[in-house]
Design an enzyme around this catalytic site. Structure first.
Site, mmCIF file in Angstrom:
data_model
loop_
_atom_site.group_PDB
_atom_site.id
_atom_site.type_symbol
_atom_site.label_atom_id
_atom_site.label_comp_id
_atom_site.label_asym_id
_atom_site.label_seq_id
_atom_site.Cartn_x
_atom_site.Cartn_y
_atom_site.Cartn_z
ATOM 1 N N GLU B 89 0.807 -1.238 0.000
ATOM 2 C CA GLU B 89 0.000 0.000 0.000
ATOM 3 C C GLU B 89 0.828 1.271 0.000
ATOM 4 O OE1 GLU B 89 -1.036 -2.631 1.491
ATOM 5 O OE2 GLU B 89 -3.131 -2.853 0.903
ATOM 6 N N HIS B 158 -10.721 -4.961 10.454
ATOM 7 C CA HIS B 158 -11.289 -4.727 9.128
ATOM 8 C C HIS B 158 -12.581 -3.935 9.171
ATOM 9 C CE1 HIS B 158 -8.395 -7.895 8.276
ATOM 10 N NE2 HIS B 158 -8.516 -7.620 6.997
#
Lengths: 448, 359
Positions: B89, B158
């Site tokens: 990322e 998450h």
């Protein structure tokens, strides 16, 4: 005047083996050009990647004039020619250190050609960078520059060598030790110093400071260690995407070399064959930590693993230039990224708040200054090859000093940006917006 | 005989169908589109419109998108415009920002906004601040998008909502669509914006269909960033919400309408800039305010709304303190019973409304 003419003609007769002495100035010049043709090596065609650094201002007319040598391929046909008491070598070939290679069959050449004009241009630029940084040091100690100030003196050959090998249309991004690159990428000393002093005449109107200067095809000046490396790979992606045959030079230091995001950038650059030249400026210290104490492997040119690498003498402007040319050709040929480790040295500490002697000895610094200073090395090369005179260098130094002093005067007298600038430049190409001030009654205006 | 009547009947139906189709041409055509398809179509149209637009992220190309939002795009546009990235990322967000600086218009997908924390330095320090630091020399036309907030059973790492985190930072625009029209219009606006835009989607909304007006199906349909929408008019209380919770507010409003309580439901659409004016206008009408969000309470979207209302003219119109309805101040648990009780349910919204109205 006539005696001078006779004198020179006689010398030339003896050298060239002519019998008749020159009677007129033009005859003398023809003799001179013959002499030069005899002594100069054959000049090759200029490589397309060669960029001419900014031309130095003309030398003052009071000192002995320069002879524009006819054999110099860079001289325009109608160049003014003046009599001088000396003639100079127009071009010479120099031995440069052979680069250590990683995953490469061939590397940059071990010889570099330099013309007199190039030499003077490199000298002028490097000396400008040097004096600019020393002026910044002075201004910082006077508390006219605040905050961060990371100086580049000692490393000039890196910035000059790179710029000498790429085009203005190529791209460059570096970390926070960026003043010299801001200069080589086309920003004036005046605008750089004014940015350091936080004035409205600064290249970022005083809103960026030392680490945030930008110019066309120059993306700063980045304060977060290592963050500029993925950015540079992204700029290279844009070059590839747009098919413009441009490259991006992406610099980082030995301290940043251990950042994870750099390896992420290596991976994607290699995977997608991005035209990115990764450059590790190894000045042996990441702030106060020597390379031995920071990196399990100090072979920074090998750290790209599958990315081919070159280790370069970063104190020799010609070595840097040849290596960068080699790297740029590699990228433009579509072979993917390449890594250059420039072994260099900074005279100052990490920043102005670091004296730079707690983690290294004064003797070490002095040794580099006396044996490997990039500007001195260039000057000695030119002098010992009769490419310029000591007076010329002195003149250039005087002129640069004047230039820097003028820039510093501007930087200290220009006003700060007005308060009305405070909230501008939040969004680009947008309608003006309201920005909350320090209390609910203070609504400020922001325009693009 | 039966077969003849059958034949005639089928023939008549066929004729009727044809006739009906003729009539359809003059009537307005609205269709049911899921949020996922709205996002997909928006990206498709913007990719076609501008060569500089491209999409990168994990699994966006050959996998058709982790949540199938980019389905079909790689097949249509190929490797150059739809790029699968490795699981890095920080690296690919930085690459996206760099490419935006050098003239492209990337859409950088985070598989979920939780993973943006790996790259947050590139979002804030490289993207958001650059236009200011360069005094307008260097802009960063980039969209970061992905699903935000709670999902179903994906547990603590998450499920975080990042609206407040990103909306805190000057230099960013932050949008949070609720329905398909929001998704389409805001994504187009975001891609055409010359600044960094944080686009917060919601995984649970991807599959939900909404009716979309003909106007909203036009290729140039955009929704202005920074403007909220009043989804439901009401006179007794103002409910302000974003993303999935807007639907919950509308459901609560429907229940309360039967008891004679009319709720005005404001769909923020944009978190930054926040459309305070629309909220103020509504509060000045209803005199009561409840904010509803899925994220944590402390320093959140609701907290900001309350502070702004206090600082503005609408404060004098409040008949009761404003109320915030938020996610519970805990990491998201896994077990269904616990998870269901970690974010506002319709009954929680109704309870808070009644408390605020002192009913």
């Amino acid at each position: 005047m006539k005696t001078m003419l006779a004198l020179i003609s006689n010398v030339l007769c003896r050298i060239t083996g002519k019998n008749a002495a020159a009677q007129t100035v033009s005859e003398l010049l023809i003799d001179l050009s013959e002499y030069v043709s005899l002594t100069s090596p054959v000049t090759p065609a200029m490589a397309t990647t060669q960029r001419q650094p900014p031309k130095p201002p003309p030398v003052s007319t009071s000192a002995p004039q320069l002879v524009s040598v006819q054999a110099d391929p860079l001289a325009s046909p109608g160049a003014k020619v003046v009599i001088s008491s000396r003639s100079f070598t127009s071009q010479a070939t120099f031995d440069i250190k052979k680069c250590e290679l990683h995953h490469l069959e061939e590397g940059p050449p071990d010889k570099a050609e330099m013309t007199r004009e190039q030499g003077l241009q490199y000298y002028h630029s490097m000396q400008t960078m040097r004096r600019m940084e020393l002026k910044a040091d002075q201004l910082y100690k006077q508390k006219i520059i605040r905050g961060f100030c990371h100086l580049y003196d000692g490393q000039e050959a890196c910035a000059m060598g790179i710029e000498g090998a790429i085009n203005p249309t190529d791209h460059l991004i570096t970390a926070y030790r960026a003043h010299a690159y801001t200069y080589t990428r086309g920003v004036s000393v005046k605008q750089i110093l004014a940015e350091l002093t936080g004035r409205k005449g600064g290249i970022a109107k005083g809103k960026g400071g030392s680490m945030h200067m930008y110019a066309p095809n120059f993306y700063g000046g980045n304060g977060i260690v290592g963050a500029q490396v993925p950015l540079g790979a992204g700029i290279a992606l844009a070059c590839q995407y747009q098919g413009n045959n441009q490259v991006c030079v992406t610099l980082y230091g030995d301290g940043a070399a251990n950042q994870g995001q750099i390896f992420e950038a290596f991976n994607m650059a290699a995977l997608w064959k991005l035209p990115c030249i990764f450059v590790c400026e190894n000045n042996k210290y990441g702030m106060g930590t020597s390379v031995e104490r920071a990196s399990a492997s100090t072979d920074y040119y090998k750290r790209g693993d599958y990315v081919p690498g070159i280790r370069v003498d970063g104190m020799d402007v010609l070595c840097v230039r040849e290596a960068t040319k080699f790297a740029a050709d590699h990228c433009r040929a579509g072979k993917g990224p390449i890594l250059m480790e420039l072994q260099t040295y900074r005279y100052h500490g990490h920043s102005m708040s670091d004296p730079g002697v707690s983690y290294r000895t004064r003797e070490e610094i002095q040794e580099v200054r006396s044996k490997s200073d990039p500007i001195s090395m260039l000057k000695e090369r030119m002098l010992s090859n009769n490419m310029a005179s000591p007076e010329e260098f002195k003149e250039i130094d005087v002129e640069i000093r004047k230039h820097i002093d003028e820039a510093a005067l501007f930087a200290t007298s220009d006003p700060e940006p007005p308060l009305g600038e405070l909230c501008n430049h939040i969004f680009a190409n947008d309608v003006p917006i309201d920005v909350r001030g320090v209390n609910p009654w203070t609504i400020l205006k922001s325009s693009s | 005989m039966a077969s003849l009547s059958c034949f005639l009947r089928s023939g008549r139906t066929a004729v009727a169908l044809v006739v009906r189709r003729e009539f359809h041409r003059t009537a307005p055509v609205s269709v049911q589109v899921t949020v996922r398809d709205a996002l997909n179509q928006a990206m498709d149209e913007e990719l076609e419109r501008d060569d500089r637009v491209f999409l990168l992220g994990e699994e966006v190309a050959q996998y058709d998108g982790a949540y199938k939002v980019s389905r079909g795009l790689w097949k249509k546009y190929g490797d150059k415009r739809i790029i699968d990235t490795p699981i890095t990322e920080m690296g690919f967000a930085g690459i996206a920002v760099g490419s935006a600086m050098a003239g492209l218009r990337p859409i950088c997908e985070f598989m979920t906004w939780n993973f943006s924390m790996q790259a947050i330095d590139q979002v804030i320090n490289s993207a958001a601040k650059t236009y200011y630091m360069s005094a307008g020399r260097q802009n960063v036309p980039i969209v970061f998008r992905g699903p935000n907030g709670a999902s179903a059973g994906v547990a603590a790492q998450h499920s975080q909502c990042f609206a407040a985190w990103y909306a805190h930072c000057p230099g960013l625009k932050v949008v949070s669509p609720w329905n398909a029209e929001d998704a389409r219009g805001l994504l187009k606006a975001a891609i055409r914006d010359d600044n960094p835009v944080i686009f917060l989607e919601n995984e649970l909304m991807y599959g939900v269909p909404f009716e979309m007006s003909e106007e909203s199906q036009s290729k140039d349909f955009t929704i202005p960033i920074g403007k909220a929408k009043v989804e439901r008019q009401g006179s007794h209380i103002t409910l302000v919400s974003h993303s999935r919770m807007v639907g919950h507010c509308l459901d609560a409003a429907a229940v309360l309408a039967k008891e004679g309580i009319e709720c005005e439901v404001v769909n923020l659409r944009s978190i930054r800039p926040l459309d305070v004016e629309t909220i103020e206008t509504s509060v000045m009408k209803t005199n009561h305010l409840v904010t509803v969000e899925g994220g944590w309470p402390q320093f959140g979207v609701g907290a900001e709304i309350c502070a702004r209302i206090m600082e503005g003219p609408a404060f004098n119109y409040l008949d009761a303190p404003a109320t915030r309805v938020t996610g519970v101040d805990i990491p998201m648990p896994y077990a269904k019973l616990l998870e269901d009780n970690s974010t506002p349910q319709i009954k929680d919204i109704i309870f808070s409304i009644k408390k605020t109205l002192n009913i």
